[in-house]
Design a protein around this motif. Sequence first.
Motif, PDB file in Angstrom:
ATOM      1  N   TYR A  96       0.829  -1.206   0.000  1.00 29.06           N
ATOM      2  CA  TYR A  96       0.000   0.000   0.000  1.00 29.06           C
ATOM      3  C   TYR A  96       0.867   1.261   0.000  1.00 29.06           C
ATOM      4  O   TYR A  96       0.559   2.241  -0.697  1.00 29.06           O
ATOM      5  CB  TYR A  96      -0.925  -0.013   1.212  1.00 29.06           C
ATOM      6  N   ALA A  97       1.945   1.231   0.780  1.00 30.42           N
ATOM      7  CA  ALA A  97       2.840   2.395   0.821  1.00 30.42           C
ATOM      8  C   ALA A  97       3.458   2.642  -0.550  1.00 30.42           C
ATOM      9  O   ALA A  97       3.604   3.792  -0.989  1.00 30.42           O
ATOM     10  CB  ALA A  97       3.931   2.169   1.867  1.00 30.42           C
ATOM     11  N   GLY A  98       3.809   1.561  -1.264  1.00 33.61           N
ATOM     12  CA  GLY A  98       4.348   1.719  -2.610  1.00 33.61           C
ATOM     13  C   GLY A  98       3.337   2.340  -3.558  1.00 33.61           C
ATOM     14  O   GLY A  98       3.693   3.181  -4.396  1.00 33.61           O
ATOM     15  N   TRP A  99       2.081   1.938  -3.416  1.00 37.73           N
ATOM     16  CA  TRP A  99       1.028   2.502  -4.268  1.00 37.73           C
ATOM     17  C   TRP A  99       0.835   3.986  -4.000  1.00 37.73           C
ATOM     18  O   TRP A  99       0.701   4.782  -4.925  1.00 37.73           O
ATOM     19  CB  TRP A  99      -0.276   1.737  -4.026  1.00 37.73           C
ATOM     20  N   ALA A 177       4.841   4.492   6.846  1.00 35.66           N
ATOM     21  CA  ALA A 177       4.036   3.306   6.548  1.00 35.66           C
ATOM     22  C   ALA A 177       4.939   2.095   6.322  1.00 35.66           C
ATOM     23  O   ALA A 177       4.642   0.985   6.786  1.00 35.66           O
ATOM     24  CB  ALA A 177       3.167   3.565   5.318  1.00 35.66           C
ATOM     25  N   ALA A 178       6.049   2.295   5.626  1.00 33.88           N
ATOM     26  CA  ALA A 178       6.988   1.188   5.393  1.00 33.88           C
ATOM     27  C   ALA A 178       7.612   0.722   6.702  1.00 33.88           C
ATOM     28  O   ALA A 178       7.802  -0.482   6.923  1.00 33.88           O
ATOM     29  CB  ALA A 178       8.076   1.637   4.420  1.00 33.88           C
ATOM     30  N   MET A 179       7.923   1.662   7.595  1.00 32.74           N
ATOM     31  CA  MET A 179       8.488   1.294   8.891  1.00 32.74           C
ATOM     32  C   MET A 179       7.506   0.452   9.701  1.00 32.74           C
ATOM     33  O   MET A 179       7.885  -0.531  10.341  1.00 32.74           O
ATOM     34  CB  MET A 179       8.856   2.553   9.684  1.00 32.74           C
ATOM     35  N   LEU A 180       6.230   0.827   9.668  1.00 27.63           N
ATOM     36  CA  LEU A 180       5.206   0.056  10.376  1.00 27.63           C
ATOM     37  C   LEU A 180       5.115  -1.350   9.803  1.00 27.63           C
ATOM     38  O   LEU A 180       4.915  -2.329  10.539  1.00 27.63           O
ATOM     39  CB  LEU A 180       3.844   0.748  10.268  1.00 27.63           C
ATOM     40  N   ALA A 181       5.262  -1.456   8.497  1.00 32.04           N
ATOM     41  CA  ALA A 181       5.218  -2.772   7.870  1.00 32.04           C
ATOM     42  C   ALA A 181       6.379  -3.643   8.344  1.00 32.04           C
ATOM     43  O   ALA A 181       6.204  -4.818   8.682  1.00 32.04           O
ATOM     44  CB  ALA A 181       5.257  -2.621   6.351  1.00 32.04           C
ATOM     45  N   LEU A 182       7.583  -3.072   8.382  1.00 34.38           N
ATOM     46  CA  LEU A 182       8.751  -3.832   8.825  1.00 34.38           C
ATOM     47  C   LEU A 182       8.646  -4.201  10.302  1.00 34.38           C
ATOM     48  O   LEU A 182       9.081  -5.285  10.711  1.00 34.38           O
ATOM     49  CB  LEU A 182      10.021  -3.013   8.578  1.00 34.38           C
ATOM     50  N   LEU A 183       8.040  -3.324  11.102  1.00 39.88           N
ATOM     51  CA  LEU A 183       7.827  -3.628  12.510  1.00 39.88           C
ATOM     52  C   LEU A 183       6.876  -4.814  12.661  1.00 39.88           C
ATOM     53  O   LEU A 183       7.087  -5.703  13.489  1.00 39.88           O
ATOM     54  CB  LEU A 183       7.254  -2.395  13.220  1.00 39.88           C
ATOM     55  N   GLY A 184       5.823  -4.839  11.841  1.00 39.47           N
ATOM     56  CA  GLY A 184       4.890  -5.960  11.874  1.00 39.47           C
ATOM     57  C   GLY A 184       5.554  -7.260  11.471  1.00 39.47           C
ATOM     58  O   GLY A 184       5.323  -8.310  12.077  1.00 39.47           O
ATOM     59  N   LEU A 185       6.416  -7.210  10.450  1.00 39.93           N
ATOM     60  CA  LEU A 185       7.136  -8.400  10.012  1.00 39.93           C
ATOM     61  C   LEU A 185       8.079  -8.914  11.096  1.00 39.93           C
ATOM     62  O   LEU A 185       8.158 -10.128  11.358  1.00 39.93           O
ATOM     63  CB  LEU A 185       7.937  -8.087   8.743  1.00 39.93           C
ATOM     64  N   SER A 186       8.791  -8.007  11.750  1.00 39.58           N
ATOM     65  CA  SER A 186       9.720  -8.398  12.804  1.00 39.58           C
ATOM     66  C   SER A 186       8.997  -9.027  13.993  1.00 39.58           C
ATOM     67  O   SER A 186       9.400 -10.078  14.506  1.00 39.58           O
ATOM     68  CB  SER A 186      10.521  -7.172  13.264  1.00 39.58           C
ATOM     69  N   SER A 187       7.917  -8.394  14.429  1.00 39.38           N
ATOM     70  CA  SER A 187       7.167  -8.925  15.568  1.00 39.38           C
ATOM     71  C   SER A 187       6.516 -10.255  15.231  1.00 39.38           C
ATOM     72  O   SER A 187       6.466 -11.164  16.067  1.00 39.38           O
ATOM     73  CB  SER A 187       6.097  -7.917  16.009  1.00 39.38           C
TER      74      SER A 187
END
Length: 201
Positions: A96-99, A177-187
């Motif tokens: 979504y962030a890329g879009w 938004a990308a940072m939130l995505a990476l945080l979700g992936l890490s957790s």
Amino acid sequence: MSQACCPAQTPPTGISYRRVLWIALVANVVMFLVEVAAAAWSGSSALAADAADFLGDSANYALSLGALALGGAWISRVALLKGTAMSLYGIGVLAYAGWRAWLGVAPEPLTMGVVGLLVLLVNLGVAALLYRFRDGDANMRSVWLCTRNDVIANLAVLVAAAGVFSTGTVWPDVPVAAMLALLGLSSGRIVIRHARAELRA
């Protein structure tokens, strides 16, 4: 790593933990609706990412209540499911962030800031209630990580709002938004690893 190798701890099934989960569930459902509306109004991908996180957390708390009722290995199985969902959420937010970056339309910063502050206060309250349960089994750990991530995400949304306000561009919004995505992936990876260790034990 040491926590993932430890035996599963018995979760607190008393009324206090259940009550905290119910409070967290209601708060997250309400704030999901608020942020969906705010994201649609402002065009912020950071708010949209945070709204999706609220929806995921609502499911997280609901599943945790169900896991407490089922008990046994189901607690770890539910945690494994939630870890997978957290990882999928991260992938979806990255897309979504890329879009939004491709569209290049700046979001409305005032709505981002006001709503970001509101959800920060809500999540700080939930985090304070859940803090003493943060070192439990994989299910409890997933609940705590989701809540901790929410507080970090809300602070990041406020930073993005300030950046959009000062630059008038979409670019401060997209990296958050990308940072939130990476945080979700890490957790998600942490919860999956912990749940698998419990199931093996």
